[in-house]
Design a protein around this motif. Structure first.
Motif, PDB file in Angstrom:
ATOM      1  N   SER A 202      -4.836   9.557 -27.745  1.00  0.00           N
ATOM      2  CA  SER A 202      -4.782   9.805 -29.267  1.00  0.00           C
ATOM      3  C   SER A 202      -4.563   8.321 -30.074  1.00  0.00           C
ATOM      4  O   SER A 202      -3.562   7.830 -29.798  1.00  0.00           O
ATOM      5  CB  SER A 202      -3.913  11.067 -29.745  1.00  0.00           C
ATOM      6  OG  SER A 202      -4.044  11.000 -31.310  1.00  0.00           O
ATOM      7  N   ILE A 203      -5.374   8.135 -30.943  1.00  0.00           N
ATOM      8  CA  ILE A 203      -5.065   6.944 -32.001  1.00  0.00           C
ATOM      9  C   ILE A 203      -3.735   7.174 -32.823  1.00  0.00           C
ATOM     10  O   ILE A 203      -3.529   6.319 -33.678  1.00  0.00           O
ATOM     11  CB  ILE A 203      -6.182   6.423 -32.890  1.00  0.00           C
ATOM     12  CG1 ILE A 203      -6.638   7.587 -33.856  1.00  0.00           C
ATOM     13  CG2 ILE A 203      -7.422   6.033 -31.726  1.00  0.00           C
ATOM     14  CD1 ILE A 203      -7.654   7.314 -34.786  1.00  0.00           C
TER      15      ILE A 203
ATOM     16  N   SER B 111     -14.136  14.424 -29.455  1.00  0.00           N
ATOM     17  CA  SER B 111     -13.647  15.287 -28.511  1.00  0.00           C
ATOM     18  C   SER B 111     -12.450  16.125 -29.283  1.00  0.00           C
ATOM     19  O   SER B 111     -12.229  16.127 -30.399  1.00  0.00           O
ATOM     20  CB  SER B 111     -12.817  14.225 -27.306  1.00  0.00           C
ATOM     21  OG  SER B 111     -11.720  13.484 -28.058  1.00  0.00           O
ATOM     22  N   TRP B 112     -12.053  16.774 -28.458  1.00  0.00           N
ATOM     23  CA  TRP B 112     -10.792  17.725 -28.710  1.00  0.00           C
ATOM     24  C   TRP B 112      -9.396  17.345 -28.179  1.00  0.00           C
ATOM     25  O   TRP B 112      -9.485  17.417 -26.967  1.00  0.00           O
ATOM     26  CB  TRP B 112     -11.199  19.166 -28.806  1.00  0.00           C
ATOM     27  CG  TRP B 112     -10.315  20.314 -29.426  1.00  0.00           C
ATOM     28  CD1 TRP B 112      -9.469  20.859 -29.140  1.00  0.00           C
ATOM     29  CD2 TRP B 112     -10.224  20.241 -31.096  1.00  0.00           C
ATOM     30  NE1 TRP B 112      -8.654  21.552 -30.128  1.00  0.00           N
ATOM     31  CE2 TRP B 112      -9.238  21.362 -31.223  1.00  0.00           C
ATOM     32  CE3 TRP B 112     -10.983  19.794 -32.237  1.00  0.00           C
ATOM     33  CZ2 TRP B 112      -8.914  21.687 -32.506  1.00  0.00           C
ATOM     34  CZ3 TRP B 112     -10.711  20.318 -33.257  1.00  0.00           C
ATOM     35  CH2 TRP B 112      -9.605  21.160 -33.583  1.00  0.00           C
ATOM     36  N   PRO B 113      -8.415  17.387 -28.813  1.00  0.00           N
ATOM     37  CA  PRO B 113      -8.256  17.249 -30.306  1.00  0.00           C
ATOM     38  C   PRO B 113      -8.979  16.022 -30.893  1.00  0.00           C
ATOM     39  O   PRO B 113      -9.392  15.193 -30.118  1.00  0.00           O
ATOM     40  CB  PRO B 113      -6.721  17.166 -30.491  1.00  0.00           C
ATOM     41  CG  PRO B 113      -6.140  17.573 -29.422  1.00  0.00           C
ATOM     42  CD  PRO B 113      -7.083  17.396 -28.389  1.00  0.00           C
ATOM     43  N   LEU B 114      -9.143  15.919 -32.192  1.00  0.00           N
ATOM     44  CA  LEU B 114     -10.103  15.162 -33.006  1.00  0.00           C
ATOM     45  C   LEU B 114      -9.818  13.639 -32.553  1.00  0.00           C
ATOM     46  O   LEU B 114     -10.651  12.960 -32.461  1.00  0.00           O
ATOM     47  CB  LEU B 114      -9.945  15.298 -34.370  1.00  0.00           C
ATOM     48  CG  LEU B 114     -10.540  16.693 -35.015  1.00  0.00           C
ATOM     49  CD1 LEU B 114     -10.777  16.825 -36.496  1.00  0.00           C
ATOM     50  CD2 LEU B 114     -12.249  16.563 -34.632  1.00  0.00           C
ATOM     51  N   THR B 115      -8.535  13.317 -32.451  1.00  0.00           N
ATOM     52  CA  THR B 115      -8.247  11.861 -32.538  1.00  0.00           C
ATOM     53  C   THR B 115      -8.220  11.411 -31.161  1.00  0.00           C
ATOM     54  O   THR B 115      -7.662  10.213 -31.034  1.00  0.00           O
ATOM     55  CB  THR B 115      -6.983  11.449 -33.252  1.00  0.00           C
ATOM     56  OG1 THR B 115      -5.777  12.342 -32.518  1.00  0.00           O
ATOM     57  CG2 THR B 115      -6.971  11.904 -34.911  1.00  0.00           C
ATOM     58  N   VAL B 116      -8.357  12.175 -30.107  1.00  0.00           N
ATOM     59  CA  VAL B 116      -8.338  11.441 -28.787  1.00  0.00           C
ATOM     60  C   VAL B 116      -9.535  10.665 -28.408  1.00  0.00           C
ATOM     61  O   VAL B 116     -10.722  11.095 -28.582  1.00  0.00           O
ATOM     62  CB  VAL B 116      -8.165  12.661 -27.676  1.00  0.00           C
ATOM     63  CG1 VAL B 116      -8.092  12.170 -26.119  1.00  0.00           C
ATOM     64  CG2 VAL B 116      -6.824  13.212 -27.823  1.00  0.00           C
ATOM     65  N   ALA B 117      -9.314   9.506 -28.065  1.00  0.00           N
ATOM     66  CA  ALA B 117     -10.433   8.658 -27.591  1.00  0.00           C
ATOM     67  C   ALA B 117     -10.396   8.393 -25.985  1.00  0.00           C
ATOM     68  O   ALA B 117      -9.446   8.052 -25.618  1.00  0.00           O
ATOM     69  CB  ALA B 117     -10.446   7.267 -28.420  1.00  0.00           C
ATOM     70  N   ASP B 118     -11.495   8.931 -25.498  1.00  0.00           N
ATOM     71  CA  ASP B 118     -11.731   8.592 -24.065  1.00  0.00           C
ATOM     72  C   ASP B 118     -11.837   7.410 -23.686  1.00  0.00           C
ATOM     73  O   ASP B 118     -11.477   7.096 -22.127  1.00  0.00           O
ATOM     74  CB  ASP B 118     -12.914   9.433 -23.571  1.00  0.00           C
ATOM     75  CG  ASP B 118     -14.223   9.050 -23.975  1.00  0.00           C
ATOM     76  OD1 ASP B 118     -14.220   8.185 -24.872  1.00  0.00           O
ATOM     77  OD2 ASP B 118     -15.280   9.821 -23.968  1.00  0.00           O
TER      78      ASP B 118
ATOM     79  N   THR C 275      -1.345   4.806 -31.642  1.00  0.00           N
ATOM     80  CA  THR C 275      -1.620   3.299 -32.021  1.00  0.00           C
ATOM     81  C   THR C 275      -1.579   3.020 -33.577  1.00  0.00           C
ATOM     82  O   THR C 275      -1.705   1.908 -34.123  1.00  0.00           O
ATOM     83  CB  THR C 275      -3.177   3.085 -31.559  1.00  0.00           C
ATOM     84  OG1 THR C 275      -4.056   3.653 -32.510  1.00  0.00           O
ATOM     85  CG2 THR C 275      -3.556   3.199 -30.303  1.00  0.00           C
ATOM     86  N   ASP C 276      -1.013   3.850 -34.197  1.00  0.00           N
ATOM     87  CA  ASP C 276      -0.536   3.803 -35.719  1.00  0.00           C
ATOM     88  C   ASP C 276      -1.915   3.684 -36.578  1.00  0.00           C
ATOM     89  O   ASP C 276      -1.643   2.600 -37.528  1.00  0.00           O
ATOM     90  CB  ASP C 276       0.320   2.661 -36.083  1.00  0.00           C
ATOM     91  CG  ASP C 276       1.846   3.115 -35.551  1.00  0.00           C
ATOM     92  OD1 ASP C 276       1.972   4.299 -35.224  1.00  0.00           O
ATOM     93  OD2 ASP C 276       2.579   2.411 -35.360  1.00  0.00           O
ATOM     94  N   SER C 277      -3.003   4.224 -36.261  1.00  0.00           N
ATOM     95  CA  SER C 277      -4.137   3.760 -36.817  1.00  0.00           C
ATOM     96  C   SER C 277      -4.618   4.639 -38.085  1.00  0.00           C
ATOM     97  O   SER C 277      -5.923   4.461 -38.454  1.00  0.00           O
ATOM     98  CB  SER C 277      -5.456   3.892 -35.650  1.00  0.00           C
ATOM     99  OG  SER C 277      -5.032   3.104 -34.614  1.00  0.00           O
ATOM    100  N   ILE C 278      -3.471   5.457 -38.556  1.00  0.00           N
ATOM    101  CA  ILE C 278      -3.662   6.237 -39.632  1.00  0.00           C
ATOM    102  C   ILE C 278      -4.728   7.383 -39.403  1.00  0.00           C
ATOM    103  O   ILE C 278      -5.853   7.267 -39.789  1.00  0.00           O
ATOM    104  CB  ILE C 278      -4.085   5.719 -41.001  1.00  0.00           C
ATOM    105  CG1 ILE C 278      -3.161   4.313 -41.137  1.00  0.00           C
ATOM    106  CG2 ILE C 278      -3.606   6.661 -42.332  1.00  0.00           C
ATOM    107  CD1 ILE C 278      -3.382   3.495 -42.361  1.00  0.00           C
TER     108      ILE C 278
ATOM    109  N   LEU D  47      -2.865  -5.760 -35.385  1.00  0.00           N
ATOM    110  CA  LEU D  47      -4.204  -5.696 -34.490  1.00  0.00           C
ATOM    111  C   LEU D  47      -4.197  -4.405 -33.559  1.00  0.00           C
ATOM    112  O   LEU D  47      -5.115  -3.872 -33.264  1.00  0.00           O
ATOM    113  CB  LEU D  47      -3.857  -6.871 -33.726  1.00  0.00           C
ATOM    114  CG  LEU D  47      -5.209  -7.326 -32.666  1.00  0.00           C
ATOM    115  CD1 LEU D  47      -6.520  -7.407 -33.504  1.00  0.00           C
ATOM    116  CD2 LEU D  47      -4.997  -8.566 -31.855  1.00  0.00           C
ATOM    117  N   GLN D  48      -3.265  -3.825 -33.299  1.00  0.00           N
ATOM    118  CA  GLN D  48      -2.993  -2.354 -32.570  1.00  0.00           C
ATOM    119  C   GLN D  48      -3.597  -1.643 -33.284  1.00  0.00           C
ATOM    120  O   GLN D  48      -4.455  -0.540 -32.761  1.00  0.00           O
ATOM    121  CB  GLN D  48      -1.532  -2.259 -32.203  1.00  0.00           C
ATOM    122  CG  GLN D  48      -1.492  -0.747 -31.624  1.00  0.00           C
ATOM    123  CD  GLN D  48       0.016  -0.465 -31.293  1.00  0.00           C
ATOM    124  OE1 GLN D  48       0.844  -0.937 -30.417  1.00  0.00           O
ATOM    125  NE2 GLN D  48       0.559   0.337 -32.283  1.00  0.00           N
ATOM    126  N   SER D  49      -3.228  -1.408 -34.675  1.00  0.00           N
ATOM    127  CA  SER D  49      -3.834  -0.391 -35.260  1.00  0.00           C
ATOM    128  C   SER D  49      -5.186  -0.558 -35.655  1.00  0.00           C
ATOM    129  O   SER D  49      -5.869   0.711 -35.613  1.00  0.00           O
ATOM    130  CB  SER D  49      -2.924  -0.523 -36.886  1.00  0.00           C
ATOM    131  OG  SER D  49      -1.649  -0.325 -36.505  1.00  0.00           O
TER     132      SER D  49
END
Length: 337
Positions: free
Chosen positions: A80-81, A64-71, A84-87, A49-51
């Protein structure tokens, strides 16, 4: 040396067996990308569920930059995801095509299917590299796909199901030993993929890369070319790690569980997996071998080899001792074949 056509056939056969194993064990329900109710129910426990949650936050965040950073994660800092082990690699690719995807979308079913296929494919190539016949290699590759340590991670920690990367690295290593050439492109790709999927695989891939590089250095008495080659792989890893936000901070949270999640020394023969507070929800991976004691949280160090592999090790060890005793009795100085 196998031809490319033969290798392609072998890989396809192994991948087919891996996919078949997945479909027999898990069915097709998780392959429906618009069906995610099974995720919200948890798979053994709630880590998936975390992923999935990381992917949902990332999908609804601004680029955003870096790519996987979610604000919108770890507000107000963002995160960054990758944490969260989101691949991350899959999440980024899916976000690029997000306007074409349904409102409800999950990729974990297809990713785990892919991992089973790649596990079978690379296992088949590795076995065939040592001269095992195709039929025997096919049977043996099923053992690689059905390893408890892989099956236990499927859907629970999907990113860690990418164990095919270790097999691919081993294949590159043994091919390098046979040909005497360093597989620059192959290792560079693996070194770039590892951080984009999960950083756990970075030291695993690099341990095998380092072995191949050092062996080349000692054998050929050259250091410049392999040094540049190793540097290229290192550059690929660091560059991808930066682009995918792995070198950023993971929010303000403390590293809960640090020092607790570990591997017990009995892990290779202990069929005990996830246990949460109560004994009645301990996962047991053998009908014959008893579960061994372990400390709380050591379930994440699960490395049970399986009864078949353990029996095979015992038989091979016994056979080796029997051969050695025979050689010593005969006084035969020839090496064991």
């Amino acid at each position: 040396m196998q031809s490319r056509k033969t290798s392609a056939v072998d890989f396809a056969l192994g991948a087919g067996l891996g996919i078949l194993f997945f479909l027999v064990v898990y069915g097709v329900s998780t392959l429906n990308v618009a069906y995610d109710s099974w995720i919200y129910s948890g798979y053994i426990e709630m880590d998936i569920l975390q992923s999935h949650g990381g992917w949902l936050y990332f999908r609804n965040a601004e680029w955003s930059w870096p790519l996987t950073v979610a604000d919108n994660l770890a507000i107000p800092l963002g995160s960054s995801i990758a944490f969260t082990d989101s691949i991350p690699l899959v999440a980024v690719l899916c976000t690029v095509f997000a306007p074409l995807l349904p409102a409800t979308f999950q990729y974990f079913g297809w990713y785990n299917l892919l991992c089973c296929g790649l596990q079978g494919g690379f296992a088949m190539l590795l076995l065939r590299h040592f001269g095992l016949r195709r039929a025997y290699s096919g049977v043996a590759s099923v053992f690689f796909v059905s390893m408890p340590v892989l099956v236990e991670r499927l859907f629970r920690h999907s990113a860690l199901s990418s164990q095919w990367m270790v097999l691919a690295a081993l294949l590159l290593y043994f091919r390098a030993r046979r040909t005497g050439r360093l597989p620059v492109a192959g290792f560079a790709v693996l070194c770039a993929l590892a951080p984009a999927i999960h950083t756990y695989f970075v030291p695993m891939v690099y341990a095998i890369l380092l072995a191949a590089t050092l062996e080349y250095v000692f054998k050929n008495k050259k250091i410049l070319r392999p040094g540049l080659y190793f540097g290229l792989c290192l550059f690929a890893t660091v560059a991808v790690a930066y682009v995918f936000g792995i070198l950023t901070r993971g929010g303000d949270g403390a590293a809960g569980g640090f020092g607790g999640y570990s591997m017990n020394l009995n892990a290779l023969f202990n069929p005990r997996s996830f246990d949460w507070f109560a004994e009645d929800i301990t996962l047991r991976w053998s009908w014959l071998l008893p579960v061994q004691l372990q400390f709380y949280r050591q379930y994440d160090g699960f490395n049970y080899l399986g009864l078949g592999v353990l029996a095979g090790i015992i038989l091979m060890a016994g056979y080796g001792v029997w051969r050695l005793v025979g050689v010593l009795r005969r006084g035969d100085r020839r090496p064991l074949q």
